[in-house]
Design a protein around this motif. Structure first.
Motif, PDB file in Angstrom:
ATOM      1  N   GLY A 147      -0.432  17.144  22.701  1.00  0.00           N
ATOM      2  CA  GLY A 147       0.723  16.546  22.037  1.00  0.00           C
ATOM      3  C   GLY A 147       2.043  17.118  22.527  1.00  0.00           C
ATOM      4  N   HIS A 148       2.031  18.386  22.910  1.00  0.00           N
ATOM      5  CA  HIS A 148       3.280  19.037  23.312  1.00  0.00           C
ATOM      6  C   HIS A 148       3.959  18.317  24.483  1.00  0.00           C
ATOM      7  CE1 HIS A 148       1.776  21.927  20.590  1.00  0.00           C
ATOM      8  NE2 HIS A 148       1.529  22.960  21.388  1.00  0.00           N
ATOM      9  N   ASP A 149       3.132  17.781  25.410  1.00  0.00           N
ATOM     10  CA  ASP A 149       3.716  17.094  26.562  1.00  0.00           C
ATOM     11  C   ASP A 149       4.480  15.841  26.133  1.00  0.00           C
ATOM     12  OD1 ASP A 149       3.139  18.785  28.660  1.00  0.00           O
ATOM     13  OD2 ASP A 149       1.132  17.935  28.993  1.00  0.00           O
ATOM     14  N   SER A 150       3.990  15.176  25.097  1.00  0.00           N
ATOM     15  CA  SER A 150       4.693  13.976  24.615  1.00  0.00           C
ATOM     16  C   SER A 150       6.047  14.367  24.020  1.00  0.00           C
ATOM     17  CB  SER A 150       3.878  13.271  23.535  1.00  0.00           C
ATOM     18  OG  SER A 150       2.560  13.097  23.970  1.00  0.00           O
TER      19      SER A 150
ATOM     20  N   ARG B 201      10.517  15.280   9.965  1.00  0.00           N
ATOM     21  CA  ARG B 201       9.166  15.518  10.455  1.00  0.00           C
ATOM     22  C   ARG B 201       8.774  14.314  11.289  1.00  0.00           C
ATOM     23  NH1 ARG B 201       5.677  19.042   7.453  1.00  0.00           N
ATOM     24  NH2 ARG B 201       5.913  17.783   5.582  1.00  0.00           N
ATOM     25  N   SER B 202       8.026  14.585  12.353  1.00  0.00           N
ATOM     26  CA  SER B 202       7.584  13.460  13.165  1.00  0.00           C
ATOM     27  C   SER B 202       6.213  13.769  13.746  1.00  0.00           C
ATOM     28  CB  SER B 202       8.629  13.164  14.255  1.00  0.00           C
ATOM     29  OG  SER B 202       8.347  11.929  14.867  1.00  0.00           O
ATOM     30  N   PHE B 203       5.823  12.891  14.654  1.00  0.00           N
ATOM     31  CA  PHE B 203       4.480  12.967  15.217  1.00  0.00           C
ATOM     32  C   PHE B 203       4.621  12.779  16.726  1.00  0.00           C
ATOM     33  CE2 PHE B 203       0.512  10.096  15.799  1.00  0.00           C
ATOM     34  CZ  PHE B 203      -0.268  11.181  16.202  1.00  0.00           C
ATOM     35  N   SER B 204       3.947  13.614  17.470  1.00  0.00           N
ATOM     36  CA  SER B 204       4.103  13.546  18.932  1.00  0.00           C
ATOM     37  C   SER B 204       3.696  12.184  19.474  1.00  0.00           C
ATOM     38  CB  SER B 204       3.292  14.654  19.595  1.00  0.00           C
ATOM     39  OG  SER B 204       1.902  14.430  19.371  1.00  0.00           O
ATOM     40  N   GLY B 205       2.845  11.497  18.722  1.00  0.00           N
ATOM     41  CA  GLY B 205       2.385  10.186  19.176  1.00  0.00           C
ATOM     42  C   GLY B 205       3.312   9.054  18.770  1.00  0.00           C
TER      43      GLY B 205
END
Ligand SMILES: Cc1ncc(C[n+]2csc(CCOP(=O)(O)OP(=O)(O)O)c2C)c(N)n1
Ligand code: SF4
Ligand SMILES: [Mg+2]
Lengths: 632, 350
Positions: B37-40, B186-190
């Motif tokens: 997820g970090h790369d996104s 707050r969010s989501f890597s996707g």
């Protein structure tokens, strides 16, 4: 009770030690300071020392004043006059007086018979009674009691009354109402003493002109002021005795001298951090970003800062750290002096690290070396730790006045700006943050935000190539840490050199040496004089910096025996010398004092004589030994 | 081993207002696990900076230690970066910001880095309202040390080796709100659609902007039973609203249906448009935000989006009254009071 003529009296002019035994939190500090300052203003060298508990109110506290027209500023054993205004510590205080000396006490109530010695003089002044008659407010009774005993001492010791009244005027400038009552209190004591004792005593002071243009201030004050002059703009700290007053001094001077005249904005920032880890992190962040930044702490803080110090060493980020050393961890001795952090600072952190240390011994050196520390840390791109201590930091010391060369420019070290980066490209060269182009181990850096497309690099701990590209290659690592060693060799050349004090026996070369540093200086010099007077000639060398200059090794090689003074239990400087130099460990003899009190010349002489004497009688059997008896 | 990208540029690549292509905002090739997820999040940051036309060198990237903290190498290669020590990114950023208030500061941290070893520094940087974007790449585990549970691991969450977490989690978002953070999301890597505008808004905020980004660790915590897995987060997140970010210098071109959107104007004049909002949710109400987050938590849901913003905050420099000019630009003439002054100071010591 009063002076008894049958007891032989000490006789001394301008060579005395007076000790005040007080209760902390009773306002005695300012009265006692006035006493020391009065001696100073009479042109006589003076060294006051606070001996205080880790407590805000109620525990015993002492103030020891050495007056020495010979100019000796170390602590001296033996009290000539004890001003005992604390019943709690009286039993101990009365024992500290030298035979023939004086014991000054509040005679409102008769002195406990247990405190009566037959070899000292007693001077009783009914301080409480006088106050009760003069004042109704309990707080005034308390405060003026201190001023009254100063007045009495003025008569007893021959202190010029006008000097004291001028000091009152200075102290209460702007609070005019307080001047007259304070002078009145001085007079009360002065008159009482004159009426009841034959003043002055045989121990007394006389005006001299020995102070000249010198100043009287604390090391911490000088350090804070030095940081202002050196252009420090970010200070981050966490309160800890005895370093707190460094940042307070920085704040005091910066809030006067660093305010933008037009906008009222501050040309500095001080952050009281949540702990020392954060404080040093802020210092490193600010220095990485091109601001001169510093923190001040003491031993426990050094331990907490250790991880970051390692990072700064490897990442090559400047940082100035003031370590006002104190004795040991936690409770017990935190308000007592020592030099106990030599090793933990020299080798602070994990990995192959070492740190640059500076050792001031006077407020003047605190000022100068602090200012220099900012140049050095930016030139060397590594942390610089100023190793002060409680004695130097929190006590007043007499020293040369501070000066600043207005033509002086800060040495900001090897930093490339946008034009220089463009010029590099034109020459077809590539900027490499860790590229040792000058072969001195020090590479060029850039500040964030310098150039839109050039000079950016990534800062991290270990493992990067000359162009700051991440690498886990062993050879790349070795190249880099070997370069850091090269940088430390460069450091040796630009750090302040050790000070050599050659013995004054012209006819013969001395084969005994004495190495010392920091606040051992004054007592070491006095000891060297005293030993020379007895025909024991010793060469002295005062260390000012680590890593050591090559002359330190030379000095050890040139002498058969070298005593190393450490105000810690383990002889930490001696260990560092043994570890860093190719000197024979058996030559280096520990000379220690670690009871929390500043070392005295008498202690130094005793340890040296003991060693030399046993050695002579046992015909150098002690060749292998490297330890000697600890401090008293 | 080095991971530099090939220096190839597509001639037709779109440029931003400054003439940069999105490539100018990239960094070295990532060495994280494929699918991390970090790369996104790095990609979202590249896009946000490109679209906002931020001068890359006007950003400083600072991180602690962890897989997440490695990422600053993988974006904004023309910016200075500092991979510092575990849990201490906030202090380094504070110092850097004090030295030069004119740069933008992006701090990247992990849930281990911020919620465990660095919880103290996290709390205090919030209190100081340091002007920065603080991203926690939250995978509910310690990636770099091979998958141990972290302080943000949800209760009853199961990790790859089948361990069930029984400790109460620390919700950094709620903590930040409690401590007075002035921008919290707050969010989501996707979910790039949500993350990019949030990042833009956060970087325009003048003060401490915190985004907790749930960012699954594909190697150690993406299994069934994990509450930080892609599947779980996709199924259990609800956004406070959809959002659009319009920078100060741009004109508003989209038209929004009357009454369906809320506008929040930031200190610098940029505007956040919130649409499709949860009924009654007001991103300027701190208490309501805390309650909404807790309510969602109780239902096993993750509330994402802009949670709270204070549009007129006081940052650390305001509190300190520091010079408008960056402190690192000041020279001897203003810093050094000179010898004459020193001589009068000497007088006070006599
Ligand atoms: C002082 C210290 N203790 C422990 C470590 C080992 N360590 C490295 S990364 C890490 C945890 C990282 O977890 P997180 O911040 O969540 O980052 P992630 O890898 O999950 O992105 C730990 C414990 C360290 N580097 N420094
Ligand atoms: S271990 Fe987890 S957090 Fe680390 S790079 Fe791999 S997927 Fe990402
Ligand atoms: Mg993690």
């Amino acid at each position: 009770m009063s002076s008894n003529s049958k007891i032989p009296s000490l006789k001394a002019i301008n060579e005395l030690v007076i000790k005040f035994a007080n209760v902390n939190g009773t306002g005695s500090a300012s009265a006692n300071n006035m006493f020391a300052k009065a001696i100073f203003r009479m042109g006589i060298p003076v060294t006051p020392k606070n001996i205080f508990p880790s407590n805000i109110q109620g525990l015993p506290t002492w103030y020891e004043v050495r007056i020495s027209e010979k100019g000796y500023q170390g602590r001296r054993d033996g009290i000539d006059l004890m001003v005992a205004v604390n019943p709690q510590s009286m039993a101990k205080d009365v024992q500290a007086v030298r035979p023939g000396g004086y014991f000054f006490y509040d005679s409102t109530r008769p002195l406990d018979i247990r405190y009566v010695r037959d070899d000292i003089h007693y001077i009783g002044v009914p301080l409480t009674d006088i106050c009760r008659q003069e004042y109704t407010d309990p707080r005034q009774r308390q405060l003026f009691k201190n001023v009254i005993y100063i007045g009495a001492l003025a008569a007893l010791l021959n202190i010029e009354f006008t000097v004291l009244s001028d000091l009152v005027g200075d102290q209460f400038k702007g609070k005019q109402k307080l001047i007259a009552p304070n002078i009145h209190a001085l007079e009360l004591g002065y008159q009482y003493a004159n009426k009841h004792f034959s003043c002055p005593l045989d121990i007394r002071v006389e005006r001299r002109d020995l102070v000249q243009d010198q100043i009287l201030t604390t090391g911490n004050n000088a350090t804070g002021l030095g940081a202002v002059y050196a252009g420090a703009t970010v200070a981050a700290w966490y309160p800890i005795t005895p370093s707190t007053s460094v940042v307070e001094a920085f704040d005091k001077y910066a809030s006067r001298l660093r305010i933008d005249a037009g906008t009222g904005q501050k040309n500095y920032a001080i952050v009281q951090a949540e702990d020392e880890l954060s404080a040093i992190g802020m210092v490193i962040g600010a220095a990485w970003n091109g601001a001169r930044s510093f923190t001040a702490t003491s031993g426990p803080g050094i331990s907490l800062m250790s991880e970051f110090l390692g990072l700064a060493y490897f990442a090559e980020v400047p940082a100035v750290l003031i370590n006002v050393q104190r004795a040991g961890p936690s409770t017990g001795m935190p308000t007592r002096t020592q030099q106990p952090d030599v090793l933990s600072c020299a080798y602070a952190s994990h990995g192959d690290t070492k740190q640059v240390l500076l050792f001031p011994s006077t407020p003047k050196e605190c000022f100068d070396l602090t200012a220099q520390a900012f140049d050095l840390t930016e030139r060397l791109q590594t942390p610089v730790i100023l190793m002060s201590d409680l004695d130097l930091g929190m006590n007043d010391h007499m020293c040369e006045p501070f000066t600043w060369d207005d033509a002086r420019e800060y040495d900001r070290g090897k930093v490339l700006n946008a034009e220089q980066l463009d010029a590099l490209t034109e020459k077809g060269e590539r900027f490499g943050r860790y590229n040792d182009v000058d072969s001195d181990g020090i590479c060029y850096r850039t500040y964030p935000g310098t150039h839109p497309t050039k000079g950016a690099f990534f800062t991290r701990g270990t493992s990067r190539d000359p162009y700051a590209v991440y690498s886990e290659d062993g050879d790349v690592y070795v190249d880099n840490v070997d370069r850091l060693n090269r940088k430390f060799n460069t450091a040796k050349q630009i750090l302040p050199k050790p000070m050599l004090v050659l013995a004054k026996n012209a006819n013969k070369k001395s084969d005994i040496g004495l190495i010392y540093y920091g606040t051992s200086d004054a007592s070491a010099n006095e000891a060297l004089d005293n030993l020379a007077a007895k025909g024991v000639f010793i060469d002295g060398m005062r260390l000012l910096a680590f890593p050591f200059h090559q002359t330190v090794e030379q000095f050890i090689n040139d002498h058969e025996q070298v005593f190393v003074i450490d105000q810690n239990r383990d002889g930490q400087m001696r260990t560092l010398l043994v570890n860093e130099l190719d000197a024979l460990p058996s030559k280096l003899i520990k000379l220690l004092s670690y009871d929390g009190m500043p070392i005295t010349a008498m202690n130094i002489c005793r340890q040296i004589e003991q060693r030399l004497f046993t050695e002579n009688t046992s015909k150098k059997a002690a060749n292998s030994a490297s330890s000697s008896k600890g401090g008293k | 081993m080095t991971y530099l990208r090939p220096d190839f540029r597509h001639p037709d690549a779109p440029t931003n207002d400054l003439g940069y292509t999105s490539k100018d905002y990239e960094g070295a090739l990532s060495t994280l696990c494929a699918g991390c997820g970090h790369d996104s999040i790095s990609a979202a940051l590249i896009q946000a900076c490109f679209e906002m036309s931020i001068e890359p060198h006007q950003v400083a990237k600072i991180s602690g230690i962890g897989c997440s903290s490695k990422t600053p190498t993988y974006f904004l290669g023309n910016s200075h970066g500092f991979n510092s020590v575990h849990g201490r990114m906030p202090s380094v950023t504070t110092g850097a910001n004090l030295a030069n208030r004119d740069l933008k500061y992006v701090g990247v941290s992990g849930d281990g880095d911020s919620a465990s070893i660095g919880l103290g520094q996290f709390a205090h940087v919030v209190r100081r309202n340091l002007n920065m974007l603080y991203i926690v790449e939250n995978n509910g585990c310690y990636g770099l040390t091979k998958g141990q549970m972290s302080a943000t691991t949800d209760i009853d969450s199961v990790n790859k080796s089948g361990m069930v977490n029984e400790h109460q989690p620390i919700d950094l978002v709620n903590l930040a709100l409690e401590l007075g953070a002035t921008f919290v999301a707050r969010s989501f890597s996707g979910d790039k659609e949500q993350l990019v505008p949030l990042m833009k808004a956060a970087m325009s905020h003048r003060g401490f902007a915190f985004i907790d980004v749930v960012s699954p660790c594909v190697t150690f915590n993406n299994n069934a039973g994990s509450k930080k897995s892609y599947d779980f987060v996709r199924e259990h997140n609800e956004a406070t609203s959809a959002l659009d970010f319009v920078p100060m210098k741009d004109e508003i071109t989209t038209t929004y249906e009357q009454g369906s959107s809320q506008e929040v104007t930031l200190h610098d004049g940029s505007v956040i448009h919130l649409t499709k909002a949860i009924k009654g949710f007001d991103p300027c109400d701190r208490r309501a935000a805390i309650k909404a987050i807790k309510d969602h938590n109780e239902r096993g849901e993750i509330l994402t989006g802009l949670l709270y913003v204070d549009t007129d905050p006081t940052d650390l420099h305001d509190m300190y009254g520091t010079s408008c000019k960056p402190l690192n630009s000041l020279k001897e003439d203003v810093l050094c009071p000179g010898n004459a002054t020193l001589q009068s100071i000497n007088e006070s010591f006599r």
